[in-house]
Design a protein around this motif. Structure first.
Motif, mmCIF file in Angstrom:
data_model
loop_
_atom_site.group_PDB
_atom_site.id
_atom_site.type_symbol
_atom_site.label_atom_id
_atom_site.label_comp_id
_atom_site.label_asym_id
_atom_site.label_seq_id
_atom_site.Cartn_x
_atom_site.Cartn_y
_atom_site.Cartn_z
ATOM 1 N N GLU A 87 -55.543 5.126 29.341
ATOM 2 C CA GLU A 87 -55.138 4.603 27.893
ATOM 3 C C GLU A 87 -55.169 3.065 27.786
ATOM 4 O O GLU A 87 -55.700 2.431 26.917
ATOM 5 C CB GLU A 87 -53.753 5.135 27.612
ATOM 6 N N ALA A 88 -54.887 2.370 29.135
ATOM 7 C CA ALA A 88 -55.467 0.879 29.246
ATOM 8 C C ALA A 88 -56.782 0.563 28.963
ATOM 9 O O ALA A 88 -57.365 -0.275 28.186
ATOM 10 C CB ALA A 88 -54.829 0.285 30.467
ATOM 11 N N TYR A 89 -57.626 1.395 29.430
ATOM 12 C CA TYR A 89 -59.137 1.421 29.380
ATOM 13 C C TYR A 89 -59.434 1.484 28.142
ATOM 14 O O TYR A 89 -60.347 0.898 27.445
ATOM 15 C CB TYR A 89 -59.844 2.106 30.392
ATOM 16 N N LYS A 94 -61.757 -0.885 23.023
ATOM 17 C CA LYS A 94 -61.888 -0.851 21.865
ATOM 18 C C LYS A 94 -62.234 -2.060 21.025
ATOM 19 O O LYS A 94 -62.928 -2.033 20.197
ATOM 20 C CB LYS A 94 -60.448 -0.670 21.263
ATOM 21 N N THR A 95 -62.224 -3.107 21.659
ATOM 22 C CA THR A 95 -62.572 -4.660 21.618
ATOM 23 C C THR A 95 -63.804 -5.213 22.184
ATOM 24 O O THR A 95 -64.291 -5.954 21.910
ATOM 25 C CB THR A 95 -61.354 -5.557 21.263
ATOM 26 N N ASN A 96 -63.739 -4.749 23.384
ATOM 27 C CA ASN A 96 -64.775 -5.329 24.404
ATOM 28 C C ASN A 96 -65.744 -4.151 25.025
ATOM 29 O O ASN A 96 -65.547 -3.130 25.591
ATOM 30 C CB ASN A 96 -64.071 -5.780 25.605
ATOM 31 N N ASN A 97 -67.187 -4.340 24.362
ATOM 32 C CA ASN A 97 -68.254 -3.687 25.161
ATOM 33 C C ASN A 97 -68.341 -3.592 26.554
ATOM 34 O O ASN A 97 -68.608 -2.774 27.223
ATOM 35 C CB ASN A 97 -69.458 -3.986 24.280
ATOM 36 N N PHE A 98 -68.149 -4.752 27.136
ATOM 37 C CA PHE A 98 -68.534 -5.092 28.363
ATOM 38 C C PHE A 98 -67.398 -5.747 29.259
ATOM 39 O O PHE A 98 -67.694 -6.993 30.009
ATOM 40 C CB PHE A 98 -69.999 -5.708 28.603
ATOM 41 N N PRO A 99 -66.432 -5.152 29.418
ATOM 42 C CA PRO A 99 -65.229 -5.914 30.182
ATOM 43 C C PRO A 99 -65.709 -5.951 31.934
ATOM 44 O O PRO A 99 -64.967 -7.195 32.564
ATOM 45 C CB PRO A 99 -64.125 -4.743 30.430
ATOM 46 N N GLU A 100 -66.600 -5.346 32.176
ATOM 47 C CA GLU A 100 -67.137 -5.704 33.768
ATOM 48 C C GLU A 100 -67.983 -7.023 33.846
ATOM 49 O O GLU A 100 -67.969 -7.349 34.833
ATOM 50 C CB GLU A 100 -67.966 -4.404 34.331
ATOM 51 N N PHE A 101 -68.210 -7.419 32.663
ATOM 52 C CA PHE A 101 -69.140 -8.757 32.629
ATOM 53 C C PHE A 101 -67.939 -10.009 32.324
ATOM 54 O O PHE A 101 -67.905 -10.685 33.109
ATOM 55 C CB PHE A 101 -70.182 -8.578 31.541
ATOM 56 N N THR A 102 -67.120 -9.602 31.402
ATOM 57 C CA THR A 102 -66.105 -10.855 30.866
ATOM 58 C C THR A 102 -65.131 -10.811 32.121
ATOM 59 O O THR A 102 -64.614 -12.333 32.022
ATOM 60 C CB THR A 102 -65.414 -10.342 29.611
ATOM 61 N N SER A 103 -64.775 -9.997 32.762
ATOM 62 C CA SER A 103 -63.639 -10.100 33.910
ATOM 63 C C SER A 103 -64.371 -10.955 35.073
ATOM 64 O O SER A 103 -63.568 -11.195 35.728
ATOM 65 C CB SER A 103 -63.229 -8.632 34.261
ATOM 66 N N LYS A 104 -65.553 -11.127 34.997
ATOM 67 C CA LYS A 104 -66.118 -11.801 36.049
ATOM 68 C C LYS A 104 -66.694 -13.237 35.780
ATOM 69 O O LYS A 104 -66.626 -14.172 36.260
ATOM 70 C CB LYS A 104 -67.390 -11.036 36.852
ATOM 71 N N ALA A 105 -67.180 -13.168 34.490
ATOM 72 C CA ALA A 105 -67.989 -14.482 33.847
ATOM 73 C C ALA A 105 -66.938 -15.173 32.962
ATOM 74 O O ALA A 105 -67.702 -16.256 32.589
ATOM 75 C CB ALA A 105 -69.415 -14.087 33.282
ATOM 76 N N CYS A 106 -66.134 -14.797 32.385
ATOM 77 C CA CYS A 106 -65.464 -15.549 31.328
ATOM 78 C C CYS A 106 -64.533 -16.506 31.897
ATOM 79 O O CYS A 106 -63.693 -16.217 32.934
ATOM 80 C CB CYS A 106 -64.785 -14.435 30.428
ATOM 81 N N ARG A 130 -60.130 -6.964 35.284
ATOM 82 C CA ARG A 130 -60.947 -6.408 36.059
ATOM 83 C C ARG A 130 -60.510 -5.260 36.774
ATOM 84 O O ARG A 130 -61.090 -4.434 37.044
ATOM 85 C CB ARG A 130 -60.994 -7.458 37.129
ATOM 86 N N ALA A 131 -59.122 -5.222 36.915
ATOM 87 C CA ALA A 131 -58.619 -4.032 37.441
ATOM 88 C C ALA A 131 -58.676 -2.515 36.583
ATOM 89 O O ALA A 131 -58.971 -1.675 37.161
ATOM 90 C CB ALA A 131 -57.125 -4.043 37.925
ATOM 91 N N ILE A 132 -58.465 -2.872 35.388
ATOM 92 C CA ILE A 132 -58.714 -1.776 34.427
ATOM 93 C C ILE A 132 -60.143 -1.191 34.478
ATOM 94 O O ILE A 132 -60.305 0.038 34.638
ATOM 95 C CB ILE A 132 -58.262 -2.325 32.967
ATOM 96 N N ILE A 133 -61.114 -1.962 34.368
ATOM 97 C CA ILE A 133 -62.465 -1.518 34.287
ATOM 98 C C ILE A 133 -62.953 -1.163 35.440
ATOM 99 O O ILE A 133 -63.678 -0.171 35.423
ATOM 100 C CB ILE A 133 -63.360 -2.677 33.612
ATOM 101 N N ASP A 134 -62.532 -1.753 36.669
ATOM 102 C CA ASP A 134 -63.017 -1.232 37.812
ATOM 103 C C ASP A 134 -62.468 0.223 37.977
ATOM 104 O O ASP A 134 -62.794 1.264 38.307
ATOM 105 C CB ASP A 134 -62.601 -1.939 39.048
ATOM 106 N N ARG A 135 -61.170 0.340 37.642
ATOM 107 C CA ARG A 135 -60.409 1.727 37.648
ATOM 108 C C ARG A 135 -61.260 2.693 36.722
ATOM 109 O O ARG A 135 -61.476 3.915 37.370
ATOM 110 C CB ARG A 135 -59.049 1.935 37.431
ATOM 111 N N ALA A 136 -61.641 2.279 35.512
ATOM 112 C CA ALA A 136 -62.408 3.138 34.614
ATOM 113 C C ALA A 136 -63.688 3.670 35.227
ATOM 114 O O ALA A 136 -64.036 4.763 34.891
ATOM 115 C CB ALA A 136 -62.578 2.613 33.267
ATOM 116 N N PHE A 137 -64.379 2.881 35.901
ATOM 117 C CA PHE A 137 -65.803 3.267 36.530
ATOM 118 C C PHE A 137 -65.511 4.197 37.816
ATOM 119 O O PHE A 137 -66.016 5.179 37.899
ATOM 120 C CB PHE A 137 -66.416 2.088 36.974
ATOM 121 N N ASP A 138 -64.317 3.771 38.583
ATOM 122 C CA ASP A 138 -63.998 4.555 39.775
ATOM 123 C C ASP A 138 -63.763 5.981 39.305
ATOM 124 O O ASP A 138 -64.055 6.997 39.917
ATOM 125 C CB ASP A 138 -62.854 3.842 40.507
#
Length: 487
Positions: A87-89, A94-106, A130-138
């Motif tokens: 649900e967190a993912y 909903k607002t961020n197309n690419f959390p895997e980028f923003t959680s590293k480069a923002c 970062r933890a949310i998007i990593d979990r989502a891909f995993d």
């Protein structure tokens, strides 16, 4: 909300980092993500405050305050705290197309405006994201979701950086046929070639590109619009064209000796380094720092990336010139909360320089005045003065050894060719001036602009937000419906 008084009772903890002496030996990511238990505990520090300044996404005193893409930060913090990761993912996506980028480069302006930071330390928003998007891909939650219907409209997006990718993603979601044109040989823009691998590993970029392709977006690389394909042919073949070309025209220094060998724009240097790592392309002498005295002119993030890259290439020394003074250790009265805190920090490249080379490479108030060379026309030395004192005062002049000089003093907006090819207007900073934040349309019918090309060089989150809003504007232009408005 999280734990009552959690922001006071739980100490802030962000992602840890690999040891500098170890990470400079490779090009792998230097940060270590939070484990699940730490992420949940850190999420408990979020109080879901009545006015979540972390989400406001605005500009105060020329700095970014809050999240420009208006991430639903308190909501997904609370979901993480309660272990509801999927649900967190979903809230994050909903607002961020690419959390895997923003959680590293923002640079996380959301944390700078976090209400908890007013009385304590801000919530570790970037680390939790970062933890949310990593979990989502995993867990396999991030899967291709092609649109169920197609509108029959065709759209061309020029440029595949964060703005272009976000714009293409949004338009594709609602059924438009989107083709992204990229003049380089791989999509991703600065994500691929401008940002070093230790900040964003390139398989992370490729993974997202492949997802977008599976959803129906067409990527055409090695296409230089205006050369390999004409502007008129795009206008004839597509219902709308969106310029997301970035702000690739670099600023330069107009001083004696600029034309010497060994002096290069920073982005050319970083691109060459990334290509060397991806393809094994041999580095030209002007892009190889091994056993050299390196000078980086410019005190920003691009300059810092040059410092980190030069260290990994095996430089003999590296110094970074900044025109401004050293930032204060704490906020000043002129930089109150919720503005982004302009305070001194030792970021990854500077920590590495201290550990490997023995000192922080930053020098302040430095004005480069002249380059000197050897008999072969290669730079060997710089002469500098001070922005703080009279440049004619001999006491502030200094000579610096230099075998490689990298110019990282910013960008002047989109490249001239963009304006010439599309016959659109620019301002004195090289930005598309006709496209406002309502229509995003230029002076040319059906031609839109977004991201750094319209806004000027800025943060990745502003690029994504511009891409999303431009997509909404294009959708209204084509279909006269509000298909992409935030729910």
């Amino acid at each position: 909300m999280g734990q009552l008084m959690g922001f006071l009772n739980i100490e802030k903890k962000s992602q840890s980092e690999r040891k500098p002496t170890e990470r400079v030996l490779d090009w792998n990511e230097y940060k270590i993500p939070l484990v699940e238990s730490d992420a949940k505990e850190q999420a408990a520090r979020c109080m879901d405050c009545g006015i979540p300044y972390c989400q406001i996404g605005t500009t105060i005193n020329r700095g970014t305050t809050g999240c420009p893409i208006h991430n639903l930060i308190p909501e997904w913090n609370d979901l993480v705290y309660h272990g509801q990761w999927k649900e967190a993912y979903e809230r994050l996506a909903k607002t961020n197309n690419f959390p895997e980028f923003t959680s590293k480069a923002c640079p996380a302006p959301c944390e700078g405006s976090c209400t908890a930071g007013f009385v304590s330390s801000p919530v570790s928003i970037k680390s939790i994201e970062r933890a949310i998007i990593d979990r989502a891909f995993d867990e396999g939650w991030v899967v291709p979701k092609p649109p169920k219907r197609r509108t029959g409209k065709k759209i061309a997006v020029i440029g595949s950086g964060p703005a272009g990718l976000a714009c293409a993603d949004q338009l594709n979601k609602i059924g438009h046929r989107v083709t992204v044109f990229e003049r380089s040989d791989r999509p991703g823009g600065l994500l691929m070639y401008g940002i070093p691998s230790m900040k964003i590993e390139k398989d992370i970029v490729d993974r997202r590109i492949h997802l977008l392709e599976e959803e129906g977006i067409i990527f055409k690389t090695n296409v230089d619009v205006g050369k390999t394909v004409s502007v008129q042919s795009l206008k004839d073949s597509f219902d709308a064209v969106i310029l997301c070309t970035g702000a690739g025209k670099h600023r330069d220094v107009a001083i004696e000796g600029r034309g010497l060998k060994g002096i290069s724009p920073a982005m050319e240097y970083l691109t060459a380094s990334n290509r060397h790592l991806l393809y094994g392309e041999a580095l030209k002498a002007d892009y190889d720092a091994k056993d050299k005295n390196v000078i980086v002119i410019g005190g920003g993030d691009t300059g810092e990336d040059c410092v980190a890259t030069a260290i990994r290439q095996g430089c003999k020394s590296v110094v970074q010139f900044g025109k401004h003074g050293k930032l204060p250790e704490h906020r000043t009265n002129n930089n109150p909360w919720p503005e982004h805190p302009n305070v001194f920090s030792v970021d990854y490249a500077y920590e590495e320089a201290e550990e490997v080379l023995g000192k922080d490479p930053r020098e302040y108030y430095v004005e480069t005045q002249k380059f000197l060379s050897d008999a072969e026309g290669h730079v060997t030395e710089l002469i500098t003065g001070s922005f703080k004192q009279d440049n004619d005062d001999a006491s502030v002049k200094k000579n610096w050894k230099a075998d490689l000089v990298l110019i990282a003093i910013g960008f002047q907006g989109a490249e001239d060719k963009v304006f010439d090819d599309f016959e659109i207007n620019r301002d004195s900073s090289g930005r598309v001036i006709d496209a406002d934040t309502t229509s995003y349309q230029t002076s040319q019918e059906g031609v839109f602009a977004a991201g750094d090309a319209r806004r000027g060089a800025s943060l990745i989150v502003w690029a994504i937000e511009e891409g999303r809003k431009a997509a909404a504007a294009v959708d209204l232009y084509l279909d006269k419906k509000k298909s992409l408005v935030h729910e």
